[in-house]
Design a protein around this motif. Sequence first.
Motif, PDB file in Angstrom:
ATOM      1  N   TRP A   1     -31.165 -10.705  17.817  1.00  0.00           N
ATOM      2  CA  TRP A   1     -32.256 -10.886  16.856  1.00  0.00           C
ATOM      3  C   TRP A   1     -33.015  -9.581  16.675  1.00  0.00           C
ATOM      4  N   THR A   2     -32.820  -8.976  15.488  1.00  0.00           N
ATOM      5  CA  THR A   2     -33.424  -7.691  15.161  1.00  0.00           C
ATOM      6  C   THR A   2     -33.330  -7.491  13.663  1.00  0.00           C
ATOM      7  N   LYS A   3     -34.136  -6.596  13.123  1.00  0.00           N
ATOM      8  CA  LYS A   3     -34.030  -6.223  11.713  1.00  0.00           C
ATOM      9  C   LYS A   3     -33.083  -5.044  11.511  1.00  0.00           C
ATOM     10  N   ASP A   4     -32.568  -4.485  12.594  1.00  0.00           N
ATOM     11  CA  ASP A   4     -31.769  -3.253  12.559  1.00  0.00           C
ATOM     12  C   ASP A   4     -30.293  -3.603  12.770  1.00  0.00           C
ATOM     13  N   ALA A   5     -29.529  -3.630  11.677  1.00  0.00           N
ATOM     14  CA  ALA A   5     -28.114  -3.994  11.776  1.00  0.00           C
ATOM     15  C   ALA A   5     -27.317  -2.964  12.580  1.00  0.00           C
ATOM     16  N   GLU A   6     -27.656  -1.691  12.452  1.00  0.00           N
ATOM     17  CA  GLU A   6     -26.938  -0.660  13.218  1.00  0.00           C
ATOM     18  C   GLU A   6     -27.166  -0.852  14.711  1.00  0.00           C
ATOM     19  N   ARG A   7     -28.378  -1.196  15.065  1.00  0.00           N
ATOM     20  CA  ARG A   7     -28.680  -1.456  16.481  1.00  0.00           C
ATOM     21  C   ARG A   7     -27.897  -2.661  16.990  1.00  0.00           C
ATOM     22  N   ALA A   8     -27.846  -3.703  16.185  1.00  0.00           N
ATOM     23  CA  ALA A   8     -27.097  -4.892  16.583  1.00  0.00           C
ATOM     24  C   ALA A   8     -25.618  -4.566  16.766  1.00  0.00           C
ATOM     25  N   ALA A   9     -25.068  -3.783  15.846  1.00  0.00           N
ATOM     26  CA  ALA A   9     -23.656  -3.410  15.958  1.00  0.00           C
ATOM     27  C   ALA A   9     -23.418  -2.548  17.193  1.00  0.00           C
ATOM     28  N   ARG A  10     -24.338  -1.666  17.485  1.00  0.00           N
ATOM     29  CA  ARG A  10     -24.201  -0.794  18.670  1.00  0.00           C
ATOM     30  C   ARG A  10     -24.241  -1.623  19.949  1.00  0.00           C
ATOM     31  N   ILE A  11     -25.173  -2.563  20.018  1.00  0.00           N
ATOM     32  CA  ILE A  11     -25.240  -3.446  21.187  1.00  0.00           C
ATOM     33  C   ILE A  11     -23.987  -4.316  21.249  1.00  0.00           C
ATOM     34  N   GLY A  12     -23.553  -4.803  20.089  1.00  0.00           N
ATOM     35  CA  GLY A  12     -22.382  -5.666  20.044  1.00  0.00           C
ATOM     36  C   GLY A  12     -21.140  -5.012  20.619  1.00  0.00           C
ATOM     37  N   ARG A  13     -20.995  -3.700  20.421  1.00  0.00           N
ATOM     38  CA  ARG A  13     -19.824  -3.001  20.956  1.00  0.00           C
ATOM     39  C   ARG A  13     -19.772  -3.046  22.476  1.00  0.00           C
ATOM     40  N   ASP A  14     -20.930  -3.201  23.099  1.00  0.00           N
ATOM     41  CA  ASP A  14     -20.986  -3.228  24.563  1.00  0.00           C
ATOM     42  C   ASP A  14     -20.944  -4.636  25.145  1.00  0.00           C
ATOM     43  N   LEU A  15     -20.911  -5.640  24.277  1.00  0.00           N
ATOM     44  CA  LEU A  15     -20.935  -7.019  24.770  1.00  0.00           C
ATOM     45  C   LEU A  15     -19.527  -7.562  24.971  1.00  0.00           C
ATOM     46  N   GLU A  16     -19.349  -8.274  26.066  1.00  0.00           N
ATOM     47  CA  GLU A  16     -18.059  -8.890  26.390  1.00  0.00           C
ATOM     48  C   GLU A  16     -18.052 -10.312  25.826  1.00  0.00           C
ATOM     49  N   THR A  17     -17.709 -10.405  24.554  1.00  0.00           N
ATOM     50  CA  THR A  17     -17.811 -11.678  23.861  1.00  0.00           C
ATOM     51  C   THR A  17     -16.827 -11.718  22.701  1.00  0.00           C
ATOM     52  N   GLY A  18     -16.542 -12.921  22.198  1.00  0.00           N
ATOM     53  CA  GLY A  18     -15.614 -13.056  21.085  1.00  0.00           C
ATOM     54  C   GLY A  18     -16.265 -12.863  19.740  1.00  0.00           C
ATOM     55  N   THR A  19     -17.531 -13.259  19.596  1.00  0.00           N
ATOM     56  CA  THR A  19     -18.261 -13.141  18.331  1.00  0.00           C
ATOM     57  C   THR A  19     -19.658 -12.615  18.604  1.00  0.00           C
ATOM     58  N   VAL A  20     -20.107 -11.692  17.763  1.00  0.00           N
ATOM     59  CA  VAL A  20     -21.473 -11.169  17.815  1.00  0.00           C
ATOM     60  C   VAL A  20     -22.200 -11.640  16.560  1.00  0.00           C
ATOM     61  N   PHE A  21     -23.275 -12.398  16.746  1.00  0.00           N
ATOM     62  CA  PHE A  21     -24.127 -12.837  15.641  1.00  0.00           C
ATOM     63  C   PHE A  21     -25.374 -11.955  15.582  1.00  0.00           C
ATOM     64  N   MET A  22     -25.839 -11.714  14.377  1.00  0.00           N
ATOM     65  CA  MET A  22     -27.159 -11.106  14.191  1.00  0.00           C
ATOM     66  C   MET A  22     -27.988 -12.071  13.346  1.00  0.00           C
ATOM     67  N   ASN A  23     -29.107 -12.481  13.892  1.00  0.00           N
ATOM     68  CA  ASN A  23     -30.064 -13.355  13.207  1.00  0.00           C
ATOM     69  C   ASN A  23     -29.473 -14.701  12.805  1.00  0.00           C
ATOM     70  N   ARG A  24     -28.534 -15.186  13.583  1.00  0.00           N
ATOM     71  CA  ARG A  24     -28.054 -16.557  13.481  1.00  0.00           C
ATOM     72  C   ARG A  24     -27.344 -16.894  14.790  1.00  0.00           C
ATOM     73  N   ALA A  25     -27.005 -18.160  14.961  1.00  0.00           N
ATOM     74  CA  ALA A  25     -26.368 -18.596  16.205  1.00  0.00           C
ATOM     75  C   ALA A  25     -25.668 -19.927  15.966  1.00  0.00           C
ATOM     76  N   ASP A  26     -24.812 -20.279  16.908  1.00  0.00           N
ATOM     77  CA  ASP A  26     -24.217 -21.617  16.933  1.00  0.00           C
ATOM     78  C   ASP A  26     -23.581 -21.967  15.594  1.00  0.00           C
ATOM     79  N   TYR A  27     -22.700 -21.084  15.130  1.00  0.00           N
ATOM     80  CA  TYR A  27     -22.031 -21.314  13.848  1.00  0.00           C
ATOM     81  C   TYR A  27     -20.621 -20.761  13.943  1.00  0.00           C
ATOM     82  N   LEU A  28     -19.698 -21.452  13.312  1.00  0.00           N
ATOM     83  CA  LEU A  28     -18.323 -20.990  13.259  1.00  0.00           C
ATOM     84  C   LEU A  28     -18.007 -20.610  11.818  1.00  0.00           C
TER      85      LEU A  28
END
Length: 461
Positions: A395-422
Amino acid sequence: MTMIRCVSPVDGEVYAERPAIPLEMARQAVAHARLAQKAWARRPLDERVKLVLAGVARLNEMVDEVVPELAWQMGRPVRYGGEFKGFNERSNYVASIAADALKPLVVEESDRFERRIAREPHGVVFVIAPWNYPYMTAINTVAPALMAGNTVILKHASQTILVGERMVRAFIEAGVPADVFQNLFLDHDTTAALIAAKSFDFINFTGSVEGGRSIERAAAGTFTGLGLELGGKDPGYVMEDADLDAAVDTLMDGATYNSGQCCCGIERIYVHESLYDAFVEKSVAWVSNYKLGNPLDPETTLGPMANKRFAATVRNQVADAISKGARALIDPKLFPQDDGGAYLAPQVLVDVDHSMEFMREETFGPAVGIMKVKSDAEAIELMNDSRYGLTASLWTKDAERAARIGRDLETGTVFMNRADYLDPALCWTGVKETGRGGSLSVLGFHNLTRPKSYHLKKVTA
């Protein structure tokens, strides 16, 4: 004869039961599916797609039966109208991409050579579907598998025993041949025996980690392809620039909707220290507005958990966390319907840490822990401190920041400003003990088919 029973969470009584079929009868059903597969695959793709969509439409016509059946079987309130929105969205999307996803990859088409890679159906696909979203999870594989030219054997969890029966009935009434799509009532021993005998060409299972291990053991040495979506402990991270109200609304819904029984439900939240107090206060107010009760009552917003043993797991995790210093913020007096059985009040815990099972192991109930963090680095470390990896919600207004954090996360899907959706256009996949493989998207079609190469040298004068 073994009976497979659904004990309703509504009243604790047996709601439906079916006899498990004997092994020899199950083998015959699989044999019929195998005999039917070649003819089904020879049908034009657009015809297969139309028949699948006709089955989807026929099921939609059964809405008045499906919705209360789900409430009786697994406790979801009727006010939410079943699973038709996601069921239809996923079916329609895979239909729209089927032709492109399955078209050959042409390497050369000249006067000397034709070289291409085609997509061939595996053959007989076995779908073992769970109880928490029994229609949507099943259609993730059933629709593209049938469209790709496979035949499908469907086995549903005992908690939602009527779902496979109704789903197959709808598809057959819409024109899908009976041997192409079958529902079987199988016990565990028969299921394992079929898998060990290499009865299937691909198996998709959604369920527990231990269930996935059992399937892997049964399939050992058969070289059968497996798609496994297993446990989850999905995190949310609220940064200092987040839209606070939107984060509370989405994350609390993601933590508690369907009584928290979502594979990608939010089970732990990390909030930047600057927003922590406000986030907690708003979250408690949000969750306190639920009305726990009988799911057949249209005023009910939170139904019982699907089984009292699932609720017991949540209660035990919460009690253990409280014994180790956590604080429960939801007043139990707000939920007098909590009966110590399947009806379980929601809960928000603070003063939690990763020494507690509640923050490490899958809870799968309407309870969430909230921790304060000081930095992205701390949040990343905590989010990755899990043996699961399905989704993460940033949850952030900064998409670049979210993408940067997402690269370090051990997960199948990275959401920004949403959740629990396929999102059916994206591959639904996980890492670590969440499983292997992926469904939906173009890649979902690729997992349900195999590559076949053609190298055709043309005769020249």
